[in-house]
Design a protein around this motif. Structure first.
Motif, PDB file in Angstrom:
ATOM      1  N   ASP A  89      -9.297 -10.943  -9.899  1.00 37.16           N
ATOM      2  CA  ASP A  89      -8.306  -9.882  -9.697  1.00 37.16           C
ATOM      3  C   ASP A  89      -8.961  -8.564  -9.276  1.00 37.16           C
ATOM      4  O   ASP A  89      -8.266  -7.598  -8.944  1.00 37.16           O
ATOM      5  CB  ASP A  89      -7.506  -9.640 -10.981  1.00 37.16           C
ATOM      6  CG  ASP A  89      -6.641 -10.825 -11.370  1.00 37.16           C
ATOM      7  OD1 ASP A  89      -6.609 -11.149 -12.567  1.00 37.16           O
ATOM      8  OD2 ASP A  89      -6.009 -11.405 -10.466  1.00 37.16           O
ATOM      9  N   THR A  90     -10.273  -8.523  -9.295  1.00 30.31           N
ATOM     10  CA  THR A  90     -10.995  -7.312  -8.898  1.00 30.31           C
ATOM     11  C   THR A  90     -10.692  -6.971  -7.446  1.00 30.31           C
ATOM     12  O   THR A  90     -10.866  -7.799  -6.556  1.00 30.31           O
ATOM     13  CB  THR A  90     -12.504  -7.505  -9.086  1.00 30.31           C
ATOM     14  OG1 THR A  90     -12.781  -7.675 -10.477  1.00 30.31           O
ATOM     15  CG2 THR A  90     -13.275  -6.307  -8.553  1.00 30.31           C
ATOM     16  N   ALA A  91     -10.198  -5.762  -7.219  1.00 31.03           N
ATOM     17  CA  ALA A  91      -9.810  -5.336  -5.872  1.00 31.03           C
ATOM     18  C   ALA A  91      -9.343  -3.890  -5.926  1.00 31.03           C
ATOM     19  O   ALA A  91      -9.162  -3.313  -7.004  1.00 31.03           O
ATOM     20  CB  ALA A  91      -8.679  -6.216  -5.335  1.00 31.03           C
ATOM     21  N   LEU A  92      -9.145  -3.348  -4.739  1.00 30.94           N
ATOM     22  CA  LEU A  92      -8.479  -2.057  -4.604  1.00 30.94           C
ATOM     23  C   LEU A  92      -6.988  -2.347  -4.462  1.00 30.94           C
ATOM     24  O   LEU A  92      -6.583  -3.093  -3.574  1.00 30.94           O
ATOM     25  CB  LEU A  92      -9.011  -1.324  -3.382  1.00 30.94           C
ATOM     26  CG  LEU A  92      -8.607   0.135  -3.214  1.00 30.94           C
ATOM     27  CD1 LEU A  92      -9.124   0.972  -4.382  1.00 30.94           C
ATOM     28  CD2 LEU A  92      -9.129   0.678  -1.894  1.00 30.94           C
ATOM     29  N   TYR A  93      -6.203  -1.782  -5.348  1.00 28.86           N
ATOM     30  CA  TYR A  93      -4.766  -2.019  -5.376  1.00 28.86           C
ATOM     31  C   TYR A  93      -4.032  -0.840  -4.752  1.00 28.86           C
ATOM     32  O   TYR A  93      -4.325   0.323  -5.043  1.00 28.86           O
ATOM     33  CB  TYR A  93      -4.292  -2.231  -6.807  1.00 28.86           C
ATOM     34  CG  TYR A  93      -4.642  -3.587  -7.370  1.00 28.86           C
ATOM     35  CD1 TYR A  93      -5.960  -3.921  -7.677  1.00 28.86           C
ATOM     36  CD2 TYR A  93      -3.660  -4.561  -7.572  1.00 28.86           C
ATOM     37  CE1 TYR A  93      -6.290  -5.172  -8.162  1.00 28.86           C
ATOM     38  CE2 TYR A  93      -3.978  -5.823  -8.071  1.00 28.86           C
ATOM     39  CZ  TYR A  93      -5.301  -6.114  -8.369  1.00 28.86           C
ATOM     40  OH  TYR A  93      -5.626  -7.366  -8.859  1.00 28.86           O
ATOM     41  N   TYR A  94      -3.031  -1.166  -3.897  1.00 24.91           N
ATOM     42  CA  TYR A  94      -2.215  -0.170  -3.231  1.00 24.91           C
ATOM     43  C   TYR A  94      -0.746  -0.426  -3.533  1.00 24.91           C
ATOM     44  O   TYR A  94      -0.341  -1.560  -3.748  1.00 24.91           O
ATOM     45  CB  TYR A  94      -2.342  -0.273  -1.709  1.00 24.91           C
ATOM     46  CG  TYR A  94      -3.723  -0.144  -1.138  1.00 24.91           C
ATOM     47  CD1 TYR A  94      -4.583  -1.234  -1.076  1.00 24.91           C
ATOM     48  CD2 TYR A  94      -4.147   1.064  -0.593  1.00 24.91           C
ATOM     49  CE1 TYR A  94      -5.841  -1.121  -0.529  1.00 24.91           C
ATOM     50  CE2 TYR A  94      -5.402   1.183  -0.027  1.00 24.91           C
ATOM     51  CZ  TYR A  94      -6.248   0.094  -0.009  1.00 24.91           C
ATOM     52  OH  TYR A  94      -7.489   0.219   0.551  1.00 24.91           O
ATOM     53  N   CYS A  95       0.048   0.612  -3.485  1.00 20.43           N
ATOM     54  CA  CYS A  95       1.485   0.415  -3.476  1.00 20.43           C
ATOM     55  C   CYS A  95       2.049   0.962  -2.169  1.00 20.43           C
ATOM     56  O   CYS A  95       1.449   1.835  -1.537  1.00 20.43           O
ATOM     57  CB  CYS A  95       2.162   1.065  -4.675  1.00 20.43           C
ATOM     58  SG  CYS A  95       2.019   2.870  -4.794  1.00 20.43           S
ATOM     59  N   ALA A  96       3.186   0.429  -1.786  1.00 23.40           N
ATOM     60  CA  ALA A  96       3.855   0.871  -0.567  1.00 23.40           C
ATOM     61  C   ALA A  96       5.344   0.676  -0.730  1.00 23.40           C
ATOM     62  O   ALA A  96       5.792  -0.159  -1.527  1.00 23.40           O
ATOM     63  CB  ALA A  96       3.338   0.095   0.642  1.00 23.40           C
ATOM     64  N   ALA A  97       6.110   1.442   0.019  1.00 24.74           N
ATOM     65  CA  ALA A  97       7.567   1.398  -0.078  1.00 24.74           C
ATOM     66  C   ALA A  97       8.175   1.211   1.301  1.00 24.74           C
ATOM     67  O   ALA A  97       7.770   1.877   2.260  1.00 24.74           O
ATOM     68  CB  ALA A  97       8.097   2.683  -0.713  1.00 24.74           C
ATOM     69  N   VAL A  98       9.149   0.323   1.377  1.00 21.65           N
ATOM     70  CA  VAL A  98       9.891   0.079   2.605  1.00 21.65           C
ATOM     71  C   VAL A  98      11.370   0.267   2.296  1.00 21.65           C
ATOM     72  O   VAL A  98      11.881  -0.224   1.283  1.00 21.65           O
ATOM     73  CB  VAL A  98       9.606  -1.330   3.177  1.00 21.65           C
ATOM     74  CG1 VAL A  98       9.801  -2.412   2.143  1.00 21.65           C
ATOM     75  CG2 VAL A  98      10.472  -1.612   4.398  1.00 21.65           C
ATOM     76  N   PHE A  99      12.064   0.994   3.176  1.00 23.11           N
ATOM     77  CA  PHE A  99      13.473   1.304   2.935  1.00 23.11           C
ATOM     78  C   PHE A  99      14.316   0.044   2.992  1.00 23.11           C
ATOM     79  O   PHE A  99      14.192  -0.759   3.923  1.00 23.11           O
ATOM     80  CB  PHE A  99      13.967   2.309   3.974  1.00 23.11           C
ATOM     81  CG  PHE A  99      15.350   2.808   3.695  1.00 23.11           C
ATOM     82  CD1 PHE A  99      16.448   2.284   4.368  1.00 23.11           C
ATOM     83  CD2 PHE A  99      15.563   3.791   2.754  1.00 23.11           C
ATOM     84  CE1 PHE A  99      17.719   2.731   4.106  1.00 23.11           C
ATOM     85  CE2 PHE A  99      16.836   4.256   2.479  1.00 23.11           C
ATOM     86  CZ  PHE A  99      17.927   3.716   3.153  1.00 23.11           C
ATOM     87  N   GLY A 100      15.160  -0.136   1.968  1.00 24.48           N
ATOM     88  CA  GLY A 100      16.065  -1.273   1.945  1.00 24.48           C
ATOM     89  C   GLY A 100      15.454  -2.477   1.246  1.00 24.48           C
ATOM     90  O   GLY A 100      14.482  -2.380   0.500  1.00 24.48           O
TER      91      GLY A 100
END
Length: 128
Positions: A89-100
């Motif tokens: 599970d070691t990694a760089l984690y990102y979040c992102a948002a998409v409309f809808g």
């Protein structure tokens, strides 16, 4: 207007972390939010997502049963609770948002342009 990812750190195998993806300047209520990760030498992977409309969720097979995504609309934040962490599970984690409603883009981890907002990465390291 931004997404702020936080909560990463270093833990031993079997440990837990909770990542947060907080929005400012816009409401996450209308967005599908995804968590992604990129490990060294590997392509970006869609880890989990939560839909805007009905709260339905997506989990990659590699994290099913261990990770839980949730949203707190009052705090304008999406969380990723990660339990039983493994070295892989070691990694760089990102979040992102998409409309809808768009869990498919989370599952496919892209394309980048599909997402309206990206947060910066937060490092998760699992090692003994």
């Amino acid at each position: 207007v931004q997404l702020q990812a936080s909560g990463g750190g270093s833990v031993q195998p079997g440990g837990s972390l909770r990542l947060s993806c907080a929005a400012s300047g816009f409401s996450l209520n209308y967005y599908t939010v995804g968590w992604f990760r990129r490990a060294p030498g590997k392509e970006r992977e869609g880890v989990s997502g939560i839909n805007s409309s009905d709260g339905s969720t997506f989990y990659a097979d590699s994290v099913k049963g261990r990770f839980t995504i949730s949203r707190d609309n009052a705090k304008n934040t999406v969380y990723l609770q990660m339990n039983s962490l493994k070295p892989e599970d070691t990694a760089l984690y990102y979040c992102a948002a998409v409309f809808g409603s768009d869990l498919d883009s989370v599952r496919l981890a892209g394309p980048d342009a599909r997402f309206n907002y990206w947060g910066q990465g937060t490092q998760v390291t699992v090692s003994s």
